[in-house]
Design an enzyme around this catalytic site. Structure first.
Site, PDB file in Angstrom:
ATOM      1  N   GLY A   1       3.736  11.760   5.486  1.00  0.00           N
ATOM      2  CA  GLY A   1       3.772  10.738   6.303  1.00  0.00           C
ATOM      3  C   GLY A   1       2.577  10.792   7.212  1.00  0.00           C
ATOM      4  O   GLY A   1       1.551  10.303   6.749  1.00  0.00           O
TER       5      GLY A   1
ATOM      6  N   PHE B   1       1.033  -1.296   0.212  1.00  0.00           N
ATOM      7  CA  PHE B   1      -0.093  -0.191  -0.178  1.00  0.00           C
ATOM      8  C   PHE B   1       0.816   1.177   0.085  1.00  0.00           C
ATOM      9  O   PHE B   1       1.543   1.532   0.822  1.00  0.00           O
ATOM     10  CB  PHE B   1      -0.977   0.127   1.245  1.00  0.00           C
ATOM     11  CG  PHE B   1      -1.970   0.970   1.066  1.00  0.00           C
ATOM     12  CD1 PHE B   1      -2.951   0.894   0.312  1.00  0.00           C
ATOM     13  CD2 PHE B   1      -1.915   2.199   1.812  1.00  0.00           C
ATOM     14  CE1 PHE B   1      -4.275   1.798   0.212  1.00  0.00           C
ATOM     15  CE2 PHE B   1      -2.912   3.247   1.944  1.00  0.00           C
ATOM     16  CZ  PHE B   1      -3.945   3.082   1.129  1.00  0.00           C
TER      17      PHE B   1
ATOM     18  N   LEU C   1       1.515   4.698   0.476  1.00  0.00           N
ATOM     19  CA  LEU C   1       0.950   6.022   0.918  1.00  0.00           C
ATOM     20  C   LEU C   1       2.130   6.808   1.094  1.00  0.00           C
ATOM     21  O   LEU C   1       1.981   7.996   0.820  1.00  0.00           O
ATOM     22  CB  LEU C   1       0.194   5.385   2.099  1.00  0.00           C
ATOM     23  CG  LEU C   1      -0.351   6.622   3.101  1.00  0.00           C
ATOM     24  CD1 LEU C   1      -1.408   7.527   2.297  1.00  0.00           C
ATOM     25  CD2 LEU C   1      -0.990   6.269   4.484  1.00  0.00           C
TER      26      LEU C   1
ATOM     27  N   GLU D   1       2.251   3.398  10.976  1.00  0.00           N
ATOM     28  CA  GLU D   1       0.909   3.396  10.706  1.00  0.00           C
ATOM     29  C   GLU D   1       0.350   4.541  11.809  1.00  0.00           C
ATOM     30  O   GLU D   1      -0.712   4.220  12.767  1.00  0.00           O
ATOM     31  CB  GLU D   1       0.299   2.258  11.166  1.00  0.00           C
ATOM     32  CG  GLU D   1       0.565   1.190  10.196  1.00  0.00           C
ATOM     33  CD  GLU D   1      -0.425   0.067   9.795  1.00  0.00           C
ATOM     34  OE1 GLU D   1      -1.454   0.435   9.888  1.00  0.00           O
ATOM     35  OE2 GLU D   1       0.169  -0.804   9.370  1.00  0.00           O
TER      36      GLU D   1
ATOM     37  N   ARG E   1      19.583 -18.010  35.490  1.00  0.00           N
ATOM     38  CA  ARG E   1      20.621 -17.074  35.533  1.00  0.00           C
ATOM     39  C   ARG E   1      21.083 -17.099  36.954  1.00  0.00           C
ATOM     40  O   ARG E   1      20.154 -16.705  37.927  1.00  0.00           O
ATOM     41  CB  ARG E   1      20.646 -15.639  34.901  1.00  0.00           C
ATOM     42  CG  ARG E   1      21.584 -14.911  35.117  1.00  0.00           C
ATOM     43  CD  ARG E   1      22.880 -15.256  34.558  1.00  0.00           C
ATOM     44  NE  ARG E   1      23.749 -14.152  34.335  1.00  0.00           N
ATOM     45  CZ  ARG E   1      25.045 -14.306  34.252  1.00  0.00           C
ATOM     46  NH1 ARG E   1      25.519 -15.440  33.878  1.00  0.00           N
ATOM     47  NH2 ARG E   1      25.898 -13.328  34.243  1.00  0.00           N
TER      48      ARG E   1
ATOM     49  N   GLY F   1      21.157  -8.416  30.441  1.00  0.00           N
ATOM     50  CA  GLY F   1      22.782  -7.958  30.836  1.00  0.00           C
ATOM     51  C   GLY F   1      23.334  -7.833  29.496  1.00  0.00           C
ATOM     52  O   GLY F   1      22.958  -7.602  28.435  1.00  0.00           O
ATOM     53  N   GLY F   2      24.492  -8.269  29.452  1.00  0.00           N
ATOM     54  CA  GLY F   2      25.458  -8.170  28.165  1.00  0.00           C
ATOM     55  C   GLY F   2      24.727  -9.050  27.165  1.00  0.00           C
ATOM     56  O   GLY F   2      24.891  -8.604  25.917  1.00  0.00           O
TER      57      GLY F   2
END
Length: 392
Positions: free
Chosen positions: A135, A127, A129, A369, A274, A345-346
């Protein structure tokens, strides 16, 4: 998870959600990381989604659909978005922006030509647009279409168009100004088939997220299509796309809810497994509270989109409820992605983990949208607060 977070669903919707969740976990999830890294939409999985009937969920059986409703489609979108937002948006756009406008506004001849493949998932449609200057303010459309005998001649460009460049894309429906003589430009929607001379699909975007979703800029340089390719009545393109966007906001809210739930599920599992300073991460009260808030966001977001979908399916006004749902759910997706990444975490910064992909993917949910600011405008107007003339 021990909490039943689908109490807003009917029994049939729970069954559908279970089926799609199983498919998502067994078929989609194992491929998500590689598809994201390769920036490729896995069309074989799209075909399997079609075989399951997902692209036909809201359409009647007489056109090849499943005889369901818009809420059923949103249930499926949510279930897929838990593990892969790119495939969820492919389904959402394939139905909401591709097949649905054709079903609702198309001629009998147009439906006969395109709808069977779209409903079956054998083809996708885009579509067109959004433009560089149009926008949120879609009324600023610059793409034009003029009649030359029995053909439309289209000039202009579009950007950020989903499902516009795949190997199974059949056409893009394009909004264009067809008359400027009035007080406001006349905007119509025209079907431009793939391969039309003068219609160019640009290179795929290098995006932050939704990497496996197909998204391209489009250009039209005197692209000619038959006059019969007008989708709906001339001059009704603006009105028709507003209905399309309202429904799309409900579906995006469902997608965002799925993303928020995917983050919650992953974070709960990770916190339970963990070990930090000799104890499970899930025993830490600050982590427990983070997870509790994440669950509350999922619950609230689902209630919001289900309510809007019920109104939509009942034929009642739902635009404001769609705006509330879209804003609430996209906020939830972003917040849960942030909190899940913190818990990981990491590892939350490593793309191999789904929460890292959700962290990148979810930002567009506050933009696509209708931005969060547009949703706030819609809600503000419903409260009787005027002052802006920008179209929403």
């Amino acid at each position: 998870m021990s909490i039943d977070s689908q109490q807003a669903f009917t029994d049939d919707e729970r069954e559908l959600a279970g089926m799609v969740r199983e498919f998502a976990d067994e078929v989609i999830a194992p491929r998500s990381y590689e598809a994201d890294r390769a920036h490729e939409l896995p069309l074989d999985i799209v075909a399997q989604m079609g075989d399951l009937g997902l692209f036909g969920l809201p359409f009647p059986e007489e056109v090849g659909g499943q005889g369901g409703d818009y809420a059923a489609l949103c249930v499926a979108i949510e279930a897929i978005a838990r593990v892969d937002q790119s495939l969820a948006i492919t389904l959402e756009a394939g139905v909401g922006l591709g097949a649905m406008p054709l079903y609702r506004f198309g001629s009998d001849a147009q439906k006969a030509e395109y709808l069977p493949d779209l409903v079956a998932g054998r083809a996708l449609a885009g579509f067109g647009l959004t433009e560089a200057e149009a926008g949120s303010d879609a009324g600023a459309t610059r793409t034009t279409a003029r009649l030359d005998g029995d053909e439309w001649v289209i000039d202009g460009s579009k950007q950020f168009i989903t499902n516009s460049g795949t190997a199974i894309t059949s056409y893009v429906a394009v909004t264009a100004v067809t008359d400027r003589s009035g007080e406001r430009p006349e905007i119509s929607t025209i079907i431009v088939p793939r391969g039309t001379p003068g219609f160019t699909v640009g290179a795929a975007y290098d995006k932050v997220g939704w990497n496996a979703s197909d998204t391209h800029p489009l250009t039209f340089d005197a692209a000619r299509v038959p006059a019969a390719n007008l989708l709906g009545e001339r001059g009704q393109g603006f009105k028709n796309f507003l209905r399309t966007l309202d429904e799309g906001r409900v579906a995006i809210a469902a997608l965002a809810t799925g993303a928020a739930e995917g983050c919650l599920e992953a974070a709960v599992d990770y916190a339970r497994s963990r070990t930090v300073f000799g104890e499970r991460l899930s025993t830490k009260q600050n982590v427990q509270f983070l997870l509790a808030r994440m669950h509350a966001r999922v619950h609230t977001a689902r209630l919001a989109w289900v309510h809007a979908a019920r109104l939509c399916d009942a034929g009642k006004p739902f635009a404001v409820d769609a705006a509330v749902a879209k804003m609430t759910a996209s906020d939830a997706a972003m917040a849960n992605a942030r909190d899940a990444t913190q818990i990981f975490g990491g590892n939350g910064f490593i793309n191999e983990y789904p929460v890292a992909r959700h962290y990148r993917d979810s930002k567009i949910l506050e933009i696509g949208e209708g931005t969060t600011e547009v949703q706030l405008m819609v809600i503000s107007r419903a409260l009787g607060l005027v002052g802006s003339t920008v179209a929403a």
